[in-house]
Design an enzyme around this catalytic site. Structure first.
Site, mmCIF file in Angstrom:
data_model
loop_
_atom_site.group_PDB
_atom_site.id
_atom_site.type_symbol
_atom_site.label_atom_id
_atom_site.label_comp_id
_atom_site.label_asym_id
_atom_site.label_seq_id
_atom_site.Cartn_x
_atom_site.Cartn_y
_atom_site.Cartn_z
ATOM 1 N N PHE A 124 19.051 32.356 25.669
ATOM 2 C CA PHE A 124 19.233 31.289 24.689
ATOM 3 C C PHE A 124 20.709 31.275 24.281
ATOM 4 C CE2 PHE A 124 19.012 29.233 20.506
ATOM 5 C CZ PHE A 124 18.379 28.073 20.888
ATOM 6 N N ASP A 193 15.333 40.324 22.416
ATOM 7 C CA ASP A 193 15.186 39.110 21.621
ATOM 8 C C ASP A 193 13.753 38.618 21.814
ATOM 9 O OD1 ASP A 193 14.984 36.468 20.786
ATOM 10 O OD2 ASP A 193 17.074 36.018 21.246
ATOM 11 N N TYR A 218 10.430 31.237 12.679
ATOM 12 C CA TYR A 218 10.000 29.829 12.554
ATOM 13 C C TYR A 218 9.333 29.261 13.799
ATOM 14 C CZ TYR A 218 14.720 28.816 14.480
ATOM 15 O OH TYR A 218 15.853 28.770 15.228
ATOM 16 N N LYS A 219 9.156 30.085 14.829
ATOM 17 C CA LYS A 219 8.470 29.590 16.027
ATOM 18 C C LYS A 219 6.990 29.996 15.936
ATOM 19 C CE LYS A 219 12.789 29.953 18.616
ATOM 20 N NZ LYS A 219 13.102 28.535 18.828
ATOM 21 N N ARG A 366 9.514 20.787 28.196
ATOM 22 C CA ARG A 366 8.991 22.097 27.809
ATOM 23 C C ARG A 366 7.753 21.912 26.939
ATOM 24 N NH1 ARG A 366 12.440 26.359 24.205
ATOM 25 N NH2 ARG A 366 11.959 24.783 22.658
#
Lengths: 407, 407
Positions: A124, A193, A218-219, A366
């Site tokens: 990322f 991560d 927050y995912k 995605r």
């Protein structure tokens, strides 16, 4: 497989969807929980109480009386259960970027004499940016590895191997245990991560013997937009770890207000400034959804969802799209990515139909299957919509020729 | 001065208290807004809408549709008005500690070859801790100055003079213009910590020609416990400033997801990770209270409150307590601190009577007069309670012999 078959899978599976514990709009097929998790029921009420009772009425006294001082530690305990760690080894606060910065800098202190970080170039972007910043700050080397074989880049100069557990774009899943072992064999630390895995599958940092980790609130943890992140420090590194942003909330005794900094025990030393009580409260309330979740069952549900999506795409679309994500379940996270020249238009046309995925530049559509609330019926409906979008050439509408900043 | 006189001052003054715009418990005399600001009306409603509508219903689309991407910039504009800066020179996010770290590290990049930071030892502890961390990280010197004469410690080795505008313990106020000038004459930058001044008095960073600043969102700005902080970068430093935590949200194009980091224009480059939308929204809503506030009138009200408090303490308590805070209005912030061997017990006994100040180790009772909502009647009632506490020896109760962590 027809829609009735999908519904039957939902009814029969080991893990029943908890969609009714989330406030999702009726009829929406939400496949972007890997970007922003849905709103769990109860969060709004908890925030209302925190604002009006704790802040408005309790005011400054709430740091003690409402337990605000201990709130990050309590949230850390909830996160710890999802990643195989005790509360004392997890810190909740800041953002993933800030925590990754702290841990990468700390890595060089834990491995004195070593001057290299290894990352893979498809990580990322923020991970790479942060690592590049650390490289410049400390005058160390950022070494990009082959994503297919990170271990090949390890040598006696490497302080830390920093990898994303699940690739944000492809959904490919690294073997944490094997790569952690490889790092240790080279005398390096590993920093995982976990942004795209925690909350969607079992993670056991203790069992794989990981050194450091960061992850996102927050995912799949559903803590709300920009929720606090978390960091992990293995117990064996607690005493020696020094992070560079030595603010008062990471002090052993913040209110002693002494001139000298003395780090708090355990991962609590990762703290710097005063945490947002509102953001921490939202995450704390959101994590209650996980209270009685069996993570192995959650993973089985996730594999079933992603597997069904791939199977239906194969059966109904053939080579009209490319499946980017590994077909072998153990090699993927909880998302499936499709490659198509008009991926942006496809995502937009699906959103117009109430099927929310997202676009990742340059050509990836995605689809995240947050297993807490996504169902097999959602999967069926998403593929049905995808077939209709492509058949109707809805993705070629001229308004999709210009790409927005965020999709 | 009797209570009727205090009420008359409230009725006649140029600045009417806005207590009715805050949800403060009836009868409470809240003199701790310099530690945690009171709850403005409207914040709860805004958060409810942000949670249920923007997050719950709008989901990922709210980054564009609800303006979440621009939220920190909008809040920066509101803060900028209070500190004499345009929105492009202010960043809102992180904590004060993290932003101070970023700016101190950046200072050495802006003043290459210089190896010293100057702070004063009575600064708020986190400032000193953070500076010590920066000193260790960059192998530079942290030089403590005489609080009475910071300029005496400046020389050609100093990269940055980092001072708190208002001392958190004594309430003493530095002359920003003069000290900024002194720093510049030595070729150094100045970095002002505005935690205890912003929102209680006019601050004009542009007029005094300041280089850098940080400040707190949860004291006089009333953004809620642990609200986001703010950072300031003077326009002349925008292009050259490099901060070390180069996360994607400080990138010029976060969603281009390129491999190379390119800093955003202006103070927006201070951003690192994804900001808490809930915390930013609370601060944004809270700052609406300032929309039509004349800061000069606010300051006049503040001086009147602190002056009345000192006068009443002098008149009614004489030398039974020591006034720590400068008696000259232009030399103090919006708080008055009293010294007493039993300061902890005094603060606790006052809280029991509904007068909330706070204790700062070892012997200071601190009273903050947030001029937005504190009245002259509050001042009178506070001193009346203080007289009764001391007369009744309420501060000597045995339960106050043990000090809590947070008071």
């Amino acid at each position: 497989m027809d829609r009735a078959g999908a519904l039957a899978l939902d009814a029969a599976g080991p893990f029943r969807s908890r969609r009714d514990r989330f406030l999702l709009p009726d009829g929406l097929v939400y496949l972007d929980g890997n970007s922003l998790g849905a709103l769990p029921r109860g969060v709004d009420e908890r925030l209302h109480a925190a604002i009006t009772q704790e802040w408005g009425h309790g005011l400054i006294g709430s740091w003690n009386d409402a337990g605000w001082m201990d709130l990050p530690r309590r949230v850390a305990g909830r996160v710890g259960r999802l990643v195989g760690a005790d509360a004392g080894s997890v810190h909740v606060g800041d953002s993933t970027s800030v925590l990754l910065f702290k841990l990468l800098v700390a890595s060089f202190g834990l491995r004195p004499g070593r001057r290299v970080m290894v990352l893979e170039p498809t990580t990322f972007p923020t991970d790479g940016y942060v690592a590049a910043g650390v490289a410049e700050l400390l005058d160390v080397e950022l070494r990009w590895c082959d994503p297919a074989d990170p271990a090949a880049s390890l040598d006696e100069d490497v302080a830390v191997l920093a990898l994303t557990h699940v690739d944000f774009r492809s959904g490919a899943l690294y073997d944490m245990a094997a790569l952690t072992r490889a790092a240790h064999e080279a005398g390096a630390l590993v920093c995982w991560d976990l942004c795209h895995s925690t909350g969607a599958m079992p993670v056991d940092l203790t069992a794989v013997d990981a050194d450091l980790a960061v992850g996102c609130g927050y995912k799949y943890l559903n803590g709300g937009p920009g929720a606090p992140a978390f960091g992990y420090v293995a117990p064996r590194h607690h005493a020696a770890l020094r992070q560079p942003i030595t603010g008062w909330m990471g002090h052993a005794q913040p209110f002693a207000m002494t001139l000298d900094y003395e780090p708090a025990p355990g991962a609590a030393r990762l703290a710097s400034g005063t945490p947002s009580v509102l953001a921490q409260t939202a995450l704390d309330a959101a994590l209650e959804v996980f209270d009685d979740v069996d993570l192995a069952e959650l993973r089985a549900h996730s594999e079933s969802l992603t597997g069904l999506f791939i199977d239906l795409v194969d059966a109904r679309l053939g080579d009209r799209v490319g499946v980017v994500t590994p077909r072998e379940p153990r090699l993927r996270g909880s998302q499936v990515s499709l490659r198509h020249d008009d991926a942006y238009g496809i995502v937009q046309a699906l959103i117009a139909r109430g099927v929310v995925g997202d676009f990742r530049t340059p050509d990836v559509a995605r689809f995240g299957f947050a297993p807490l609330y996504v169902t097999h019926a959602d999967v069926f409906d998403a593929v049905q919509a995808l077939v209709e979008v492509l058949d109707g050439e809805e993705h070629l509408r001229p308004e999709y020729a210009v790409r927005n900043a965020v999709t």
